[in-house]
Motif scaffolding. Structure first.
Motif, PDB file in Angstrom:
ATOM      1  N   LEU A  76       0.842  -1.196   0.000  1.00 50.55           N
ATOM      2  CA  LEU A  76       0.000   0.000   0.000  1.00 50.55           C
ATOM      3  C   LEU A  76       0.876   1.244   0.000  1.00 50.55           C
ATOM      4  O   LEU A  76       2.080   1.166   0.215  1.00 50.55           O
ATOM      5  N   SER A  77       0.272   2.402  -0.251  1.00 47.08           N
ATOM      6  CA  SER A  77       1.021   3.664  -0.304  1.00 47.08           C
ATOM      7  C   SER A  77       0.385   4.714   0.608  1.00 47.08           C
ATOM      8  O   SER A  77      -0.124   5.743   0.133  1.00 47.08           O
ATOM      9  N   PRO A  78       0.419   4.498   1.913  1.00 49.03           N
ATOM     10  CA  PRO A  78      -0.224   5.456   2.819  1.00 49.03           C
ATOM     11  C   PRO A  78       0.648   6.672   3.103  1.00 49.03           C
ATOM     12  O   PRO A  78       1.865   6.645   2.879  1.00 49.03           O
ATOM     13  N   GLN A  79      -0.001   7.718   3.584  1.00 49.18           N
ATOM     14  CA  GLN A  79       0.738   8.869   4.102  1.00 49.18           C
ATOM     15  C   GLN A  79       0.015   9.403   5.325  1.00 49.18           C
ATOM     16  O   GLN A  79      -1.198   9.278   5.435  1.00 49.18           O
ATOM     17  N   ILE A  80       0.781   9.985   6.217  1.00 39.43           N
ATOM     18  CA  ILE A  80       0.222  10.572   7.431  1.00 39.43           C
ATOM     19  C   ILE A  80      -0.193  11.985   7.095  1.00 39.43           C
ATOM     20  O   ILE A  80       0.602  12.752   6.540  1.00 39.43           O
ATOM     21  N   GLU A  81      -1.437  12.312   7.421  1.00 37.78           N
ATOM     22  CA  GLU A  81      -1.967  13.638   7.126  1.00 37.78           C
ATOM     23  C   GLU A  81      -2.592  14.244   8.371  1.00 37.78           C
ATOM     24  O   GLU A  81      -3.015  13.518   9.269  1.00 37.78           O
ATOM     25  N   LEU A  82      -2.644  15.563   8.395  1.00 36.29           N
ATOM     26  CA  LEU A  82      -3.373  16.264   9.431  1.00 36.29           C
ATOM     27  C   LEU A  82      -4.863  16.080   9.139  1.00 36.29           C
ATOM     28  O   LEU A  82      -5.305  16.237   8.006  1.00 36.29           O
TER      29      LEU A  82
END
Length: 86
Positions: A76-82
């Motif tokens: 998967l290609s997750p990212q941490i976001e506000l």
């Protein structure tokens, strides 16, 4: 809209697994995400006319980074976001 969290960010954080242009396209992604263990991942509007698949249970940047690394290992290609305000 995308609001990528800087390393060490605090506050409400989300782990976003992807964005799609339509609900139908976004609805295809949660099964893959849930198969990796993020059973609470959901499809939500992103506020910029797109749809995102998001896990909202991130309590710290460090937890998010660890979860993102685990998810990347599963393809998967997750990212941490506000999290969006409100």
């Amino acid at each position: 809209c995308v609001r990528v969290a800087a390393p060490g960010a605090t506050g409400d954080l989300d782990l976003v697994f992807g964005r799609r242009d339509t609900v139908a396209e976004a609805d295809a992604l949660p099964e893959q995400v849930k198969g990796v263990g993020y059973v609470d991942a959901v499809v939500q509007p992103d506020g910029c006319l797109r749809w995102k698949v998001v896990y909202t249970g991130i309590e710290s940047y460090e937890q998010g980074a660890s979860s993102a690394a685990e998810a990347r290992g599963a393809g998967l290609s997750p990212q941490i976001e506000l999290a969006p305000p409100g």
